[in-house]
Write a protein that holds these residues in place. Structure first.
Motif, mmCIF file in Angstrom:
data_model
loop_
_atom_site.group_PDB
_atom_site.id
_atom_site.type_symbol
_atom_site.label_atom_id
_atom_site.label_comp_id
_atom_site.label_asym_id
_atom_site.label_seq_id
_atom_site.Cartn_x
_atom_site.Cartn_y
_atom_site.Cartn_z
ATOM 1 N N GLY A 37 8.215 20.684 12.293
ATOM 2 C CA GLY A 37 7.211 21.517 12.830
ATOM 3 C C GLY A 37 6.288 22.438 11.926
ATOM 4 O O GLY A 37 5.155 22.469 12.217
ATOM 5 N N MET A 41 2.241 22.407 10.956
ATOM 6 C CA MET A 41 1.614 23.494 10.773
ATOM 7 C C MET A 41 0.792 23.528 9.426
ATOM 8 O O MET A 41 -0.436 23.623 9.343
ATOM 9 N N GLY A 159 3.942 20.743 15.820
ATOM 10 C CA GLY A 159 3.775 21.911 14.732
ATOM 11 C C GLY A 159 2.086 21.918 14.759
ATOM 12 O O GLY A 159 1.497 22.985 14.642
ATOM 13 N N PHE A 166 4.020 27.973 17.315
ATOM 14 C CA PHE A 166 5.315 27.334 17.069
ATOM 15 C C PHE A 166 6.303 28.105 16.530
ATOM 16 O O PHE A 166 7.700 28.053 16.971
#
Length: 200
Positions: A37, A41, A159, A166
């Motif tokens: 995740g 990002m 993510g 998240f």
């Protein structure tokens, strides 16, 4: 844990992702959901590419699972029998149960390994019986990689699309994982307390 993962990703990049995902499958408390995740990002920020992230993460997952598979293969099917007969209560199984599991794995082990890639905790545990029953290495690697690639893609995508949210979701994932783990431990203890060999 999240700070540790962020630091490993920042310092190691894709190699950091690989090592974290390998460790996640050797030391289960490290959560793959958070690793991939946070990797997603990083993709959203432009620090990583999605395809390399998934490839390195899945390679790490496969490597970590292979460690358990290799251990099971080294122990072997027949060498496992004295251990089962001595510690059957704590395993809550008899040798006939192991024989049934062996037959099942020989016939349908491939899709079992694939499906278990999507289950917390069990996705690591399933590698041991796969090795004990001597599933062909290529088959174990292919099914593990395939299932892990799908799961890691979903996590990285979450993510990427959730971005900053998240971190908020992680606050709920942690307690939920604790509750699930406590329930599994409770179920195991109940099974140990009530289990009796068939001959009794």
């Amino acid at each position: 844990m999240t700070a540790f993962i962020l630091d490993a990703i920042a310092r190691g990049g894709y190699i950091g992702i690989f090592l974290l995902m390998a460790l996640e499958n050797i030391i289960p408390p490290i959560p793959s959901e958070v690793i991939m995740g946070l990797g997603g990002m990083a993709v959203a920020r432009g620090d990583m590419g999605l395809v390399p992230l998934i490839a390195w993460g899945t390679a790490g997952t496969t490597a970590g699972n292979y460690a358990w598979y290799a251990l099971g293969r080294r122990v072997g099917y027949q060498r496992f029998r004295p251990f089962v007969e001595r510690h059957g209560r704590w395993l809550t199984m008899e040798w006939r149960d192991v024989e049934a599991l062996h037959r099942f794995f020989v016939k349908r082990g491939g899709w079992v390994v694939f499906v278990f890639r999507f289950m917390p905790t069990f996705r690591t545990m399933i590698s041991l019986p796969a090795g004990i029953t001597r599933m062909p290495r290529w088959k174990f690697v292919v099914w593990t990689f395939a299932g892990s690639a799908i799961w890691n893609t979903m996590l990285a995508g979450a993510g990427y699309y959730l971005g900053a949210n998240f971190a908020a979701i992680d606050r709920y994932v942690g307690p939920a994982a604790i509750v699930l783990t406590a329930a599994m431990v409770g179920a195991y203890l109940w099974r140990v307390a009530t289990w009796k060999p068939r001959g009794r």
